[in-house]
Design a protein around this motif. Structure first.
Motif, PDB file in Angstrom:
ATOM      1  N   LEU A 268       0.828  -1.203   0.000  1.00 24.33           N
ATOM      2  CA  LEU A 268       0.000   0.000   0.000  1.00 24.33           C
ATOM      3  C   LEU A 268       0.867   1.259   0.000  1.00 24.33           C
ATOM      4  CD1 LEU A 268      -2.772   1.354   0.175  1.00 24.33           C
ATOM      5  CD2 LEU A 268      -2.630   1.149   2.670  1.00 24.33           C
ATOM      6  N   GLY A 269       1.863   1.288   0.873  1.00 24.72           N
ATOM      7  CA  GLY A 269       2.767   2.435   0.891  1.00 24.72           C
ATOM      8  C   GLY A 269       3.523   2.572  -0.413  1.00 24.72           C
ATOM      9  N   GLY A 270       3.918   1.440  -0.992  1.00 25.75           N
ATOM     10  CA  GLY A 270       4.610   1.479  -2.277  1.00 25.75           C
ATOM     11  C   GLY A 270       3.733   2.023  -3.384  1.00 25.75           C
ATOM     12  N   ALA A 271       2.425   1.712  -3.328  1.00 24.99           N
ATOM     13  CA  ALA A 271       1.502   2.234  -4.339  1.00 24.99           C
ATOM     14  C   ALA A 271       1.404   3.756  -4.250  1.00 24.99           C
ATOM     15  CB  ALA A 271       0.124   1.602  -4.164  1.00 24.99           C
ATOM     16  N   LEU A 272       1.370   4.291  -3.028  1.00 21.43           N
ATOM     17  CA  LEU A 272       1.341   5.746  -2.862  1.00 21.43           C
ATOM     18  C   LEU A 272       2.614   6.386  -3.413  1.00 21.43           C
ATOM     19  CD1 LEU A 272      -0.171   6.133   0.731  1.00 21.43           C
ATOM     20  CD2 LEU A 272      -1.305   6.534  -1.457  1.00 21.43           C
ATOM     21  N   LEU A 273       3.752   5.763  -3.124  1.00 21.96           N
ATOM     22  CA  LEU A 273       5.013   6.289  -3.642  1.00 21.96           C
ATOM     23  C   LEU A 273       5.062   6.191  -5.162  1.00 21.96           C
ATOM     24  CD1 LEU A 273       7.478   4.782  -1.010  1.00 21.96           C
ATOM     25  CD2 LEU A 273       6.732   7.163  -1.196  1.00 21.96           C
ATOM     26  N   ARG A 274       4.465   5.141  -5.695  1.00 18.75           N
ATOM     27  CA  ARG A 274       4.465   4.950  -7.156  1.00 18.75           C
ATOM     28  C   ARG A 274       3.715   6.071  -7.868  1.00 18.75           C
ATOM     29  NH1 ARG A 274       3.506   5.442 -11.522  1.00 18.75           N
ATOM     30  NH2 ARG A 274       3.078   3.986 -13.230  1.00 18.75           N
ATOM     31  N   ILE A 275       2.511   6.419  -7.399  1.00 18.41           N
ATOM     32  CA  ILE A 275       1.745   7.450  -8.105  1.00 18.41           C
ATOM     33  C   ILE A 275       2.318   8.842  -7.854  1.00 18.41           C
ATOM     34  CG2 ILE A 275      -0.357   6.069  -8.062  1.00 18.41           C
ATOM     35  CD1 ILE A 275      -1.423   7.910  -5.884  1.00 18.41           C
ATOM     36  N   ALA A 276       3.057   9.000  -6.736  1.00 19.80           N
ATOM     37  CA  ALA A 276       3.679  10.299  -6.458  1.00 19.80           C
ATOM     38  C   ALA A 276       4.973  10.491  -7.237  1.00 19.80           C
ATOM     39  CB  ALA A 276       3.956  10.443  -4.962  1.00 19.80           C
ATOM     40  N   ALA A 277       5.523   9.402  -7.783  1.00 24.11           N
ATOM     41  CA  ALA A 277       6.817   9.480  -8.460  1.00 24.11           C
ATOM     42  C   ALA A 277       6.720  10.118  -9.839  1.00 24.11           C
ATOM     43  CB  ALA A 277       7.430   8.087  -8.579  1.00 24.11           C
TER      44      ALA A 277
ATOM     45  N   HIS B 181      -0.170  18.416  -3.254  1.00 25.08           N
ATOM     46  CA  HIS B 181      -0.374  17.269  -2.363  1.00 25.08           C
ATOM     47  C   HIS B 181       0.604  16.130  -2.644  1.00 25.08           C
ATOM     48  CE1 HIS B 181      -3.640  19.480  -0.980  1.00 25.08           C
ATOM     49  NE2 HIS B 181      -4.631  18.630  -1.092  1.00 25.08           N
ATOM     50  N   ARG B 182       1.456  16.309  -3.630  1.00 31.02           N
ATOM     51  CA  ARG B 182       2.392  15.232  -3.972  1.00 31.02           C
ATOM     52  C   ARG B 182       3.247  14.835  -2.773  1.00 31.02           C
ATOM     53  NH1 ARG B 182       7.101  15.508  -8.657  1.00 31.02           N
ATOM     54  NH2 ARG B 182       7.903  13.386  -8.338  1.00 31.02           N
ATOM     55  N   TRP B 183       3.762  15.835  -2.063  1.00 30.31           N
ATOM     56  CA  TRP B 183       4.672  15.519  -0.957  1.00 30.31           C
ATOM     57  C   TRP B 183       3.931  14.908   0.222  1.00 30.31           C
ATOM     58  CZ3 TRP B 183       9.055  15.054  -2.922  1.00 30.31           C
ATOM     59  CH2 TRP B 183       9.468  15.891  -3.968  1.00 30.31           C
ATOM     60  N   LEU B 184       2.637  15.160   0.334  1.00 31.21           N
ATOM     61  CA  LEU B 184       1.849  14.462   1.354  1.00 31.21           C
ATOM     62  C   LEU B 184       1.748  12.976   1.021  1.00 31.21           C
ATOM     63  CD1 LEU B 184      -1.058  17.025   1.921  1.00 31.21           C
ATOM     64  CD2 LEU B 184       0.982  16.667   3.326  1.00 31.21           C
ATOM     65  N   LEU B 185       1.584  12.666  -0.275  1.00 29.24           N
ATOM     66  CA  LEU B 185       1.553  11.261  -0.687  1.00 29.24           C
ATOM     67  C   LEU B 185       2.901  10.591  -0.436  1.00 29.24           C
ATOM     68  CD1 LEU B 185      -0.385  11.517  -4.081  1.00 29.24           C
ATOM     69  CD2 LEU B 185      -1.264  10.686  -1.902  1.00 29.24           C
ATOM     70  N   VAL B 186       3.984  11.313  -0.756  1.00 29.55           N
ATOM     71  CA  VAL B 186       5.322  10.762  -0.518  1.00 29.55           C
ATOM     72  C   VAL B 186       5.527  10.488   0.967  1.00 29.55           C
ATOM     73  CG1 VAL B 186       7.788  11.267  -0.603  1.00 29.55           C
ATOM     74  CG2 VAL B 186       6.336  11.824  -2.564  1.00 29.55           C
ATOM     75  N   ALA B 187       5.153  11.454   1.804  1.00 28.37           N
ATOM     76  CA  ALA B 187       5.336  11.290   3.248  1.00 28.37           C
ATOM     77  C   ALA B 187       4.494  10.134   3.779  1.00 28.37           C
ATOM     78  CB  ALA B 187       4.972  12.588   3.967  1.00 28.37           C
TER      79      ALA B 187
END
Length: 229
Positions: free
Chosen positions: A13-22, A34-40
């Protein structure tokens, strides 16, 4: 479900958030800021899951896993991971605009707007606001350029963009009725349109949807960021 499996699901799940924020994928769902909120959020979820997984594998986790073995609820964490990995839902488009009805969701911010620059390129939202509320008539007789996607309403064609405050869940439409020789653009085709407003067309009777007399139109690629703010 075993605790180790739960931790792996959290990593996914965390990896999926990092994937779409990348890349630009997150722009289909949230504002750019909000990108950096997803990364965090993704980084915290992955870090906590990895720490807990290592702790359990070393034998420092809870000894009794009986209650967790009966629960299938944690498997729901896999749903958003699969959606992002396999489907990657597109940004909202013409279907969302049509479902909101035939009115623009305009809010009057004022009745005096700054003068237009030379060769003005406006957002659809600003064009609608000026057409509906500007008492100085800054749009009258001025050619402006708008970019948006085509919305078909029977034989009529509208140019639309969705405005969001936070994320796609609060999207509200702004649309302009196009008048003139447009060809036959399919629904959701992205267009760059140059034309002039039909004065007095954005009223309560028309749902604050202004009409634009089109001077030129061209098909363009969808922008990485499809929303207005």
């Amino acid at each position: 479900m075993r605790r180790e499996t739960q931790h792996v699901l959290l990593v996914l799940l965390g990896g999926a958030l990092l994937r779409i924020a990348a890349d630009d994928t997150h722009l289909r769902y949230v504002k750019p800021s909000h990108r950096w909120l997803l990364v965090a959020a993704g980084a915290v979820i992955v870090a906590l899951a990895v720490v807990a997984l290592v702790r359990d594998l070393r034998g420092h986790g809870p000894a009794d896993d009986h209650d967790h073995a009966r629960s299938h609820v944690p498997w729901l964490l896999l749903a958003p991971v699969l959606v992002i990995a396999l489907v990657a839902p597109p940004a909202l488009g013409a279907d969302s605009v049509n479902r909101t009805g035939a009115r623009n969701a305009v809010v009057q911010d004022g009745d005096v707007f700054p003068p237009l620059p030379d060769d003005p390129r406006l957002t659809v939202a600003e064009f609608v606001q000026r057409a509906a509320w500007d008492t100085s008539g800054s749009l009258d007789g001025r050619e402006v350029t708008l970019t948006g996607f085509a919305v078909r309403r029977g034989a009529a064609v509208e140019l639309a963009r969705l405005t969001i405050s936070c994320c796609a869940a609060d999207a509200r439409p702004n649309r302009v009725r196009l008048v003139g020789d447009l060809g036959d653009p399919p629904q959701d085709t992205w267009l760059r349109v140059r034309g002039t407003v039909q004065t007095g067309s954005a009223t309560a009777a028309t749902g604050y949807v202004p009409a634009m007399t089109v001077a030129a139109v061209e098909v363009v690629d969808a922008p990485p960021d499809p929303y207005e703010y």
